[in-house]
Design an enzyme around this catalytic site. Sequence first.
Site, mmCIF file in Angstrom:
data_model
loop_
_atom_site.group_PDB
_atom_site.id
_atom_site.type_symbol
_atom_site.label_atom_id
_atom_site.label_comp_id
_atom_site.label_asym_id
_atom_site.label_seq_id
_atom_site.Cartn_x
_atom_site.Cartn_y
_atom_site.Cartn_z
ATOM 1 N N SER A 32 91.010 -15.816 -3.374
ATOM 2 C CA SER A 32 91.454 -15.655 -1.986
ATOM 3 C C SER A 32 92.503 -16.693 -1.627
ATOM 4 O O SER A 32 92.265 -17.894 -1.763
ATOM 5 C CB SER A 32 90.289 -15.863 -1.013
ATOM 6 O OG SER A 32 89.369 -14.831 -1.112
ATOM 7 N N HIS A 63 93.953 -10.817 -0.748
ATOM 8 C CA HIS A 63 93.960 -10.302 -2.126
ATOM 9 C C HIS A 63 94.976 -9.171 -2.159
ATOM 10 O O HIS A 63 94.720 -8.088 -1.653
ATOM 11 C CB HIS A 63 92.579 -9.738 -2.492
ATOM 12 C CG HIS A 63 91.514 -10.769 -2.641
ATOM 13 N ND1 HIS A 63 91.031 -11.157 -3.868
ATOM 14 C CD2 HIS A 63 90.841 -11.489 -1.725
ATOM 15 C CE1 HIS A 63 90.108 -12.075 -3.697
ATOM 16 N NE2 HIS A 63 89.966 -12.300 -2.411
ATOM 17 N N HIS A 85 84.857 -7.521 -5.386
ATOM 18 C CA HIS A 85 83.633 -8.304 -5.206
ATOM 19 C C HIS A 85 82.420 -7.386 -5.107
ATOM 20 O O HIS A 85 82.536 -6.261 -4.600
ATOM 21 C CB HIS A 85 83.717 -9.130 -3.908
ATOM 22 C CG HIS A 85 84.873 -10.071 -3.870
ATOM 23 N ND1 HIS A 85 86.148 -9.665 -3.535
ATOM 24 C CD2 HIS A 85 84.950 -11.400 -4.117
ATOM 25 C CE1 HIS A 85 86.971 -10.710 -3.589
ATOM 26 N NE2 HIS A 85 86.273 -11.772 -3.944
ATOM 27 N N TYR A 87 80.112 -7.625 -2.991
ATOM 28 C CA TYR A 87 79.788 -7.374 -1.582
ATOM 29 C C TYR A 87 80.558 -6.189 -1.005
ATOM 30 O O TYR A 87 80.248 -5.705 0.081
ATOM 31 C CB TYR A 87 79.989 -8.624 -0.715
ATOM 32 C CG TYR A 87 81.401 -9.162 -0.651
ATOM 33 C CD1 TYR A 87 82.414 -8.479 0.025
ATOM 34 C CD2 TYR A 87 81.727 -10.375 -1.246
ATOM 35 C CE1 TYR A 87 83.704 -8.962 0.081
ATOM 36 C CE2 TYR A 87 83.008 -10.877 -1.195
ATOM 37 C CZ TYR A 87 83.994 -10.174 -0.530
ATOM 38 O OH TYR A 87 85.269 -10.663 -0.492
ATOM 39 N N GLU A 88 81.601 -5.730 -1.711
ATOM 40 C CA GLU A 88 82.318 -4.541 -1.257
ATOM 41 C C GLU A 88 81.514 -3.273 -1.544
ATOM 42 O O GLU A 88 81.935 -2.171 -1.179
ATOM 43 C CB GLU A 88 83.690 -4.477 -1.930
ATOM 44 C CG GLU A 88 84.591 -5.643 -1.508
ATOM 45 C CD GLU A 88 85.917 -5.686 -2.253
ATOM 46 O OE1 GLU A 88 86.785 -4.860 -1.941
ATOM 47 O OE2 GLU A 88 86.080 -6.540 -3.146
ATOM 48 N N ALA A 115 88.165 -19.383 -4.030
ATOM 49 C CA ALA A 115 87.936 -20.258 -2.883
ATOM 50 C C ALA A 115 86.425 -20.371 -2.752
ATOM 51 O O ALA A 115 85.713 -19.385 -2.927
ATOM 52 C CB ALA A 115 88.536 -19.649 -1.626
ATOM 53 N N MET A 213 81.392 -16.183 -3.742
ATOM 54 C CA MET A 213 80.923 -14.796 -3.868
ATOM 55 C C MET A 213 81.585 -14.066 -5.032
ATOM 56 O O MET A 213 81.635 -12.840 -5.051
ATOM 57 C CB MET A 213 81.203 -14.048 -2.559
ATOM 58 C CG MET A 213 80.631 -14.729 -1.318
ATOM 59 S SD MET A 213 81.186 -13.927 0.199
ATOM 60 C CE MET A 213 80.633 -15.132 1.440
ATOM 61 N N SER A 214 82.087 -14.814 -5.998
ATOM 62 C CA SER A 214 82.792 -14.157 -7.119
ATOM 63 C C SER A 214 82.520 -14.907 -8.415
ATOM 64 O O SER A 214 81.500 -15.579 -8.562
ATOM 65 C CB SER A 214 84.301 -14.126 -6.821
ATOM 66 O OG SER A 214 84.862 -15.428 -6.844
ATOM 67 N N ASN A 237 86.447 -24.934 2.412
ATOM 68 C CA ASN A 237 85.708 -25.335 3.623
ATOM 69 C C ASN A 237 84.447 -26.027 3.152
ATOM 70 O O ASN A 237 84.001 -25.801 2.028
ATOM 71 C CB ASN A 237 85.326 -24.086 4.450
ATOM 72 C CG ASN A 237 84.533 -23.088 3.630
ATOM 73 O OD1 ASN A 237 85.115 -22.290 2.874
ATOM 74 N ND2 ASN A 237 83.221 -23.137 3.734
ATOM 75 N N HIS A 249 86.879 -16.866 7.724
ATOM 76 C CA HIS A 249 87.779 -16.551 6.600
ATOM 77 C C HIS A 249 89.190 -17.097 6.833
ATOM 78 O O HIS A 249 89.902 -17.427 5.892
ATOM 79 C CB HIS A 249 87.796 -15.040 6.362
ATOM 80 C CG HIS A 249 88.489 -14.617 5.098
ATOM 81 N ND1 HIS A 249 88.111 -15.086 3.845
ATOM 82 C CD2 HIS A 249 89.544 -13.776 4.871
ATOM 83 C CE1 HIS A 249 88.912 -14.551 2.917
ATOM 84 N NE2 HIS A 249 89.784 -13.755 3.516
#
Length: 274
Positions: A32, A63, A85, A87-88, A115, A213-214, A237, A249
């Site tokens: 990201s 992306h 990802h 989560y998609e 990230a 998350m990746s 962050n 985000h």
Amino acid sequence: MSMGGFERLEAAAEAVRQRAGGAVHTAVVLGSGLGDFAGKLTSAVAIPYGDLPHWPESKVIGHSGRLVIGDVAGRRIAALAGRVHLYEGRDPSDVVFATRVMGRLGVKHLILTNAAGGVNTGFSSGALMVIDDHINLQGTNPLVGPNDERLGARFPDMTEVYSRRLRGIADEAAAAAGVPVSHGIYAALLGPSYETPAEIRYLRTIGADAVGMSTAPEAIAARHMGLEVLGISCISNMAAGILPEPLNHAEVLETTHRVRGAFMALLEGIIGRL
Ligand code: HPA
């Protein structure tokens, strides 16, 4: 992997060869906000993901969704701007499709970037972390399902997912470029909600330094195929509950944008040393 999965990988690999033939030794997945690196490649061929058969596309902001094959630091590499990802709602096999195509193209090294939230309170946003190991808490694994022996073994070893040799090269490149890097453990969660402060305390307790998350699925699929993997997190962050403000985000993209110069210098230094 389902019936026909291997043939889909081969069809996509063949389409890449048609557009940008020639040996590619390293592939870099850009996380990201880190996609700018693809623009640094010279003598480049850019292929929108939509032009490649069976290629899953991501819709996440930050992306851009293209494969760029070109030269950097005297090496021919593939840069993947945009990844899918879990989560998609995609199948784990879609999440690692691009990784596997890279493996079928003959890539030897896979550099995974992302990230991530800083779990280690010694970090601050904008820090770069070489991933020493991961903890997969996504609740699934890209190798679930029938094993295709043409890709790798049923029970692949995960003792050294992130190559010790490549981590050393990352340190050398960081020192030479004057870019400070830390090392740590990446915890992979499903998302897409960010974690609660209690989850972050838990992650710290079990030894995580960063959360995202990746990356873990791609690293597992790459090791399954015998690729040498390096992972780099941009701490975009501090994770939930560490600082007195909520996460969003936009902050992730702001931070990755702010450190892109250092990040790209580090990547270029690494690639030049492979
Ligand atoms: N948590 C999970 N994933 C992330 C974060 C985070 O704080 N920051 C960027 N990706």
